[in-house]
Design a protein around this motif. Structure first.
Motif, PDB file in Angstrom:
ATOM      1  N   TYR A   1      10.043 -60.997 -16.235  1.00 24.06           N
ATOM      2  CA  TYR A   1      10.412 -60.830 -14.977  1.00 24.06           C
ATOM      3  C   TYR A   1       9.953 -59.580 -14.234  1.00 24.06           C
ATOM      4  N   THR A   2      10.015 -59.657 -12.774  1.00 27.32           N
ATOM      5  CA  THR A   2       9.776 -58.537 -12.038  1.00 27.32           C
ATOM      6  C   THR A   2      10.724 -58.496 -11.129  1.00 27.32           C
TER       7      THR A   2
ATOM      8  N   THR B   1       9.037 -54.139 -14.109  1.00 24.90           N
ATOM      9  CA  THR B   1       8.461 -55.698 -14.501  1.00 24.90           C
ATOM     10  C   THR B   1       8.156 -55.877 -15.906  1.00 24.90           C
TER      11      THR B   1
ATOM     12  N   GLU C   1       5.660 -57.419 -16.959  1.00 29.53           N
ATOM     13  CA  GLU C   1       4.469 -57.878 -17.045  1.00 29.53           C
ATOM     14  C   GLU C   1       3.530 -56.753 -17.823  1.00 29.53           C
TER      15      GLU C   1
ATOM     16  N   LYS D   1      12.119 -56.313  -7.821  1.00 30.24           N
ATOM     17  CA  LYS D   1      11.570 -55.780  -6.457  1.00 30.24           C
ATOM     18  C   LYS D   1      13.088 -55.543  -5.659  1.00 30.24           C
TER      19      LYS D   1
ATOM     20  N   VAL E   1       7.854 -52.862  -6.300  1.00 33.93           N
ATOM     21  CA  VAL E   1       8.272 -53.254  -7.680  1.00 33.93           C
ATOM     22  C   VAL E   1       9.029 -52.022  -8.487  1.00 33.93           C
TER      23      VAL E   1
END
Ligand code: ZN
Length: 159
Positions: free
Chosen positions: A13-14, A25, A27, A16, A22
């Motif tokens: 997931y990210t 996240t 990532e 914002k 952001v």
């Protein structure tokens, strides 16, 4: 297999804010694994993941009411330095858990002025619209232990 109550769902997931910044996240990390239908993640996101399958990508907009709540002004207070044990070490941004009045919350120090310490017990993301980009990476049955605990366990981890 679909996302439904008591499945362990792994997502990338990210998150914002309204301006596209952001906030958080997954990532570069392992996906987030959570036990679906047990309020382990915010309601607005959990609702939208219901019925989805591995590989699905979705964009989810979440209002504060279904996110981290609206801002509660009653959780903003001014305390005195002498109410803190470590009054000489207080800094803006420090967090502590406390019961103040009837409210048990994690408070953040938002300002310090002379002897006044301004604290806020709202979640840092309270009052914000949240915008998630989510990809479903894995769905599996929960173990008996996970169901008993009401949350997902990382692979090989038990406690
Ligand atoms: Zn557990």
């Amino acid at each position: 297999m679909k996302v439904e109550k008591n499945k362990v769902v792994s997502i990338h997931y990210t998150l914002k804010d309204d301006n596209g910044n952001v906030i958080d996240t997954s990532e570069g990390r392992d996906p987030l694994a959570y036990l679906h239908g047990n309020h382990n993640i915010i309601l607005g996101l959990e609702e939208k993941l219901e019925g989805k399958k591995v590989g699905d990508k979705l964009h989810v907009d979440v209002s504060p009411e279904k996110g981290y709540g609206i801002v509660d002004e009653a959780l903003k207070m001014v305390l005195k330095k002498e109410q803190f044990e470590n009054s000489d070490k207080l800094q803006v941004g420090m967090q502590f858990q406390a019961q103040i009045g009837n409210n048990i919350a994690i408070y953040t120090i938002t300002n310090i002025k002379d002897n006044d310490v301004f604290v806020d017990g709202n979640h840092p993301l309270a009052g914000m619209n949240l915008h998630f980009d989510v990809e479903i990476m894995d769905i599996r049955d929960a173990t008996a232990e996970e169901l008993e605990h009401g949350h997902a366990h990382m692979e090989g981890h038990s406690h």
